[in-house]
Write an enzyme that holds these catalytic residues in place. Structure first.
Site, short mmCIF file in Angstrom:
data_model
loop_
_atom_site.label_atom_id
_atom_site.label_comp_id
_atom_site.label_asym_id
_atom_site.label_seq_id
_atom_site.Cartn_x
_atom_site.Cartn_y
_atom_site.Cartn_z
N LYS A 258 0.84 -1.20 0.00
CA LYS A 258 0.00 0.00 0.00
C LYS A 258 0.88 1.25 0.00
CE LYS A 258 -3.09 2.62 3.07
NZ LYS A 258 -3.74 2.64 4.39
N ASP A 263 -2.41 10.60 3.80
CA ASP A 263 -3.82 10.23 3.97
C ASP A 263 -4.54 11.20 4.89
OD1 ASP A 263 -6.24 8.93 4.05
OD2 ASP A 263 -5.58 7.42 5.50
N LYS A 270 -9.91 12.98 8.63
CA LYS A 270 -9.43 12.58 9.94
C LYS A 270 -9.38 13.77 10.90
CE LYS A 270 -6.26 9.04 8.09
NZ LYS A 270 -6.73 7.86 8.84
N ASP A 281 1.67 6.39 5.82
CA ASP A 281 0.67 5.47 5.29
C ASP A 281 1.14 4.75 4.03
OD1 ASP A 281 -1.73 4.24 5.79
OD2 ASP A 281 -2.93 5.67 4.65
N ASP A 340 -12.05 7.20 4.18
CA ASP A 340 -10.83 6.97 4.95
C ASP A 340 -10.46 5.50 4.99
OD1 ASP A 340 -8.62 7.69 6.45
OD2 ASP A 340 -9.67 7.57 8.36
N ARG A 344 -7.68 -0.32 1.22
CA ARG A 344 -8.24 -1.53 0.61
C ARG A 344 -8.73 -1.26 -0.82
NH1 ARG A 344 -12.41 -1.80 5.47
NH2 ARG A 344 -10.60 -0.73 6.36
#
Length: 532
Positions: A258, A263, A270, A281, A340, A344
């Protein structure tokens, strides 16, 4: 760092030539066979200046009869590599500010050194001496320590030499992973990660790198991946790395990392506190690049593929919104309930792309969920896999490398919360079991091969005063690759092939036809993806 090994036993130990001598002892046999050192140990224990208890250390300046100007007595919990490493790191802290350029590490008779000890030492030294400097000109340009020599017996010399070579290569990979993670988000962009992959391919002839831009990614049909990048001015990249150390016919191991270089959470933004740490991230991507760096040095006889989907997750007028439905490369549609939960969304398309390599196994690595941090803290990475053999191999590699993982459940029942009224599945479930439902989501895109998922949200970086990337799980992944290469081409062959071989050719054909029939009935989406 210059790592060396030398042989010195008995009376020769006190005459080892170095700026500092670290002497690692265990409680069961705190003797060296060197009269000078043994008297120093005995006197220190008698005076209560030193005790043979884990974590204890005693610095002695210019001890009589010892060639090194600085001597540090260190107590290890036991003779295991993990305890040996901890003692060495403790000793380095004792001499770090004293200007020692050359440190020698010796051990008492109760501690026979193996390759794992030497490897652990190299990794411990690298960790203890790492300093981030890229955007911090005020940091010292170079540390005092330049050379580390491991002192062993003649019987242990060959193993120590091999372990140091392996440890140094892994340490280089870990350092690359740490450095990439520590770079600010305005430095480490998707383009920068692509350039880093190309740099590796220039430095090592066994590595080939290809970096796809947005247009090429669109052509592949990676709608889920691209939906995450929609709000950012930074263009996305899809990085493909190849290392060929075996025959082209041998199925590769595929690592998928990933690469969210920053992010914000997107529209599901967030909280501001701690958001600066979201530059980490891309820890999965960093670990894939670091593993390729280590593997290129060690040259194992195995084929390896690295896939890195990388982009930023930013809020803007063009960002994907909660409730939007996107189409993945597999053909499955996804309702984006929370922007967020973006990791995936980029991984699922990369996992579909992995099918074309007909892999022996696929391992994805991602700073995926805060839920995994709650479950495991920062000690273990979370391991998810329905494949017992693959999970076991990864757990074993973690133990060997001191870069450990803990296996988590992956029951189908957890997938119930991913059901959607408007798409094939939603990208999040409820709060409960969040790390597990994230892994179950990824499993929907991995039916064509053996697969495992490592959630490194708790292990990829540290917060607080020691804030910074750890380079994990480069150690685990590299050890896994080395173990598979050592076991040969059948080490991680599909489970079906292993079962069939044991049962005989007739049973093999029957089982294969049965599995093929089931796969054919379940795979229209995968066929469409393969054509794309």
């Amino acid at each position: 760092m210059d790592y060396r090994s030398t042989v010195a036993e008995g009376p020769a130990l006190s005459q080892v030539n170095a700026d500092a001598l670290l002497l690692v002892l265990t409680s069961d046999q705190a003797v060296t066979g060197d009269a000078v050192l043994d008297k120093l140990i005995k006197d220190a224990v008698a005076a209560d200046d030193f005790a043979l208890k884990a974590g204890r250390a005693l610095y002695i300046h210019r001890p009589a009869g010892v060639k090194a100007a600085r001597l540090v007595l260190l107590a290890a919990a036991d003779a295991k590599p993990k305890s040996y490493k901890a003692a060495v790191v403790k000793g380095l802290a004792q001499v770090k500010e004293l200007g020692a350029a050359h440190v020698a590490v010796a051990s008492g008779k109760g501690l026979a050194l193996s390759a794992d000890h030497a490897k652990a030492l190299a990794l411990g030294v690298a960790d203890a001496t790492y300093v981030y400097r890229h955007t911090k000109p005020s940091a010292s340009k170079a540390g005092a320590l330049k050379k580390v020599t491991v002192v062993s017996t003649q019987a242990d010399a060959a193993a120590v030499k091999a372990g140091l070579a392996q440890g140094q290569a892994v340490a280089e990979g870990v350092a690359l992973g740490r450095e990439l993670g520590n770079l600010p988000g305005n430095y480490c962009t998707p383009t920068h990660l692509g350039n880093e992959a190309k740099r590796l391919s220039r430095e090592f002839k066994h590595i080939k790198a290809e970096v796809l831009d947005r247009r090429a990614i669109e052509k592949l049909g990676m709608g889920s991946f691209l939906s995450v990048s929609n709000g950012s001015a930074q263009p996305p990249r899809f990085i493909i790395l190849r290392y060929q150390g075996a025959a082209a016919s041998q199925a590769p191991v595929v690592l998928v990392g990933k690469g969210i270089t920053f992010d914000t959470g997107g529209i599901s933004i967030k909280p501001g506190a701690g958001m600066d740490e979201m530059k980490f991230d891309m820890g999965g991507a960093a670990s894939v690049l670091g593993t390729f760096r280590a593997v290129a040095e060690l040259k194992p006889k195995i084929n390896l593929v690295g896939l890195i989907p990388t982009c930023e997750n930013m809020p803007s007028g063009s960002s994907t919104k909660p409730g939007d439905v996107v189409t993945s490369m597999s053909g499955q549609t996804i309702e984006v309930l929370n922007t967020d939960a973006e990791g995936r969304l980029i991984l699922c398309d990369a996992l579909t792309y992995a099918e074309r390599f007909k892999p022996a196994a696929v391992v994805d690595i991602a700073t995926l969920t805060g839920a995994c941090v709650v479950a495991l803290g920062n000690v273990h990475s979370g391991l998810f896999s329905a494949d017992e053999q693959l999970a076991g191999a990864l757990l074993e590699a973690g133990q060997q490398s001191l870069d450990t993982a803990w296996r988590m459940p992956l029951d189908e029942e957890y997938g119930e919360s991913l059901k959607s009224n408007f798409a094939d599945l939603g990208n999040v479930g409820g709060r409960e079991g969040g790390a597990i439902t994230a892994a179950v989501f990824l499993s929907k895109f991995t039916k064509a091969y053996r697969w495992a998922h490592l959630d490194i949200a708790g292990s990829a970086w540290k917060s607080g005063g020691a804030k910074g990337g750890t380079g994990r799980p480069v150690g685990l992944l590299t050890q896994f690759i080395l173990n598979q290469a050592a076991a040969g081409k059948d080490a991680i062959a599909p489970q079906l092939a292993k079962t069939a071989k044991a049962q005989g050719k007739a049973t093999a054909g029957k089982t294969a036809r049965k599995v093929a029939g089931k796969t054919a009935r379940k795979a229209p989406a995968r066929k469409a993806a393969a054509k794309a």
